[in-house]
Scaffold this motif. Structure first.
Motif, mmCIF file in Angstrom:
data_model
loop_
_atom_site.group_PDB
_atom_site.id
_atom_site.type_symbol
_atom_site.label_atom_id
_atom_site.label_comp_id
_atom_site.label_asym_id
_atom_site.label_seq_id
_atom_site.Cartn_x
_atom_site.Cartn_y
_atom_site.Cartn_z
ATOM 1 N N SER A 170 4.577 -0.460 -0.510
ATOM 2 C CA SER A 170 5.911 -0.158 -1.020
ATOM 3 C C SER A 170 5.757 0.563 -2.365
ATOM 4 O O SER A 170 4.694 0.496 -2.988
ATOM 5 C CB SER A 170 6.691 -1.457 -1.201
ATOM 6 O OG SER A 170 6.133 -2.184 -2.285
ATOM 7 N N GLU A 175 7.753 -12.717 1.839
ATOM 8 C CA GLU A 175 6.357 -12.351 1.640
ATOM 9 C C GLU A 175 5.588 -13.507 1.013
ATOM 10 O O GLU A 175 6.164 -14.350 0.330
ATOM 11 C CB GLU A 175 6.271 -11.130 0.712
ATOM 12 C CG GLU A 175 6.912 -9.885 1.303
ATOM 13 C CD GLU A 175 6.681 -8.639 0.452
ATOM 14 O OE1 GLU A 175 6.058 -8.736 -0.624
ATOM 15 O OE2 GLU A 175 7.132 -7.571 0.894
ATOM 16 N N ILE A 224 -2.944 -5.598 2.784
ATOM 17 C CA ILE A 224 -1.582 -5.937 3.222
ATOM 18 C C ILE A 224 -1.615 -6.300 4.704
ATOM 19 O O ILE A 224 -2.117 -5.535 5.537
ATOM 20 C CB ILE A 224 -0.601 -4.767 2.989
ATOM 21 C CG1 ILE A 224 -0.545 -4.412 1.484
ATOM 22 C CG2 ILE A 224 0.788 -5.115 3.519
ATOM 23 C CD1 ILE A 224 0.360 -3.223 1.151
ATOM 24 N N ASP A 250 4.507 -1.919 -4.734
ATOM 25 C CA ASP A 250 3.072 -2.216 -4.581
ATOM 26 C C ASP A 250 2.231 -1.171 -5.307
ATOM 27 O O ASP A 250 1.221 -1.489 -5.937
ATOM 28 C CB ASP A 250 2.662 -2.204 -3.102
ATOM 29 C CG ASP A 250 3.255 -3.362 -2.324
ATOM 30 O OD1 ASP A 250 3.614 -4.373 -2.946
ATOM 31 O OD2 ASP A 250 3.351 -3.247 -1.084
HETATM 32 ZN ZN LIG Z 1 3.987 -5.106 -0.596
#
Ligand SMILES: [Zn+2]
Length: 173
Positions: free
Chosen positions: A111, A42, A129, A114
Motif C-alpha cells: 500500500s 491486518e 506481505i 507500506d
Molecule cells: Zn500493508
C-alpha cells in the motif's frame, strides 16, 4: 523429496537465499498471524534472528504484543514509544530484527502507507506481505517480498525465482 532436491540444486548452483526460515517456525508464525487477524483486520510481526552470512528468522514477535493497540484501526500502526520492549527483548536474546511480515485482506501488493513507512528504514531490509489474511498462499512465490532501497523506494522481489526468502531446510549457514 522434490523440494529436497530443489534445495540441494539451489545450494550448489543457484543464488543463495538472503533470508532463511525453518519450516516449523514459519508455519507456526503464519498460523498465529492468521489467528490474530480474526479474518477482518491486518496483523504483523517483527522477524527476529541472527545475522551471519545470511539472515535467519528464528522468532516472530507480534506487533500487538509490543503495542496492544497496533491492530485497532484495521491496518498495522505501531506506536514508536512502545519499541523499547522490542529492543530490550533483542538485547536479552542476542537477536535482531532481520525482516518483518504483515498480513493483507486481499492481495500482497504494498500500500502507499507500506511504502512510505518502512518498519525498519534500513537499506536491504526485507518486508514480507501475506495475502488473504494468511489463509491461502503463505510461501515464497505466492506472497509479497520487498527490499528497501532507502528514500521510500522499494524493489519488488515477490516473483523472483528462486526467492530471496527460503522457507525450509538449508544445508549450511
Ligand atoms: Zn500493508
Amino acid at each position: 523429496m522434490a523440494s529436497l532436491i530443489a534445495t540441494l540444486a539451489r545450494s550448489l548452483f543457484g543464488p543463495p537465499p538472503e533470508v532463511l526460515c525453518e519450516q516449523v517456525t514459519w508455519t507456526a508464525g503464519v498460523a498465529e498471524l492468521r489467528r490474530r487477524t480474526h479474518g477482518r483486520r491486518e496483523s504483523g510481526a517483527f522477524l527476529l534472528g541472527g545475522k551471519d552470512r545470511r539472515r535467519r528468522i528464528e522468532e516472530f514477535v507480534f506487533y500487538d504484543d509490543i503495542d496492544p493497540h497496533a491492530l485497532d484501526t484495521g491496518i498495522v500502526e505501531i506506536d514508536g514509544r512502545r519499541l523499547g520492549a522490542l529492543w530490550t527483548h533483542c538485547r536479552n536474546t542476542g537477536r535482531e530484527v532481520v525482516a518483518d511480515v504483515h498480513v493483507h485482506p486481499a492481495g500482497f501488493g504494498q500500500s502507499p502507507s507500506d511504502k512510505a513507512n518502512p518498519i525498519m528504514a534500513e537499506i536491504g531490509h526485507i518486508a514480507i506481505i501475506l495475502p488473504h489474511f494468511a489463509g491461502r498462499a503463505t510461501m515464497p512465490g505466492g506472497i509479497g517480498v520487498y527490499e528497501y532501497l532507502g528514500a521510500r523506494r522499494w524493489r519488488d522481489r515477490s516473483r523472483e525465482s528462486p526467492s530471496p526468502l527460503h522457507v525450509g531446510w538449508w544445508p549450511w549457514r
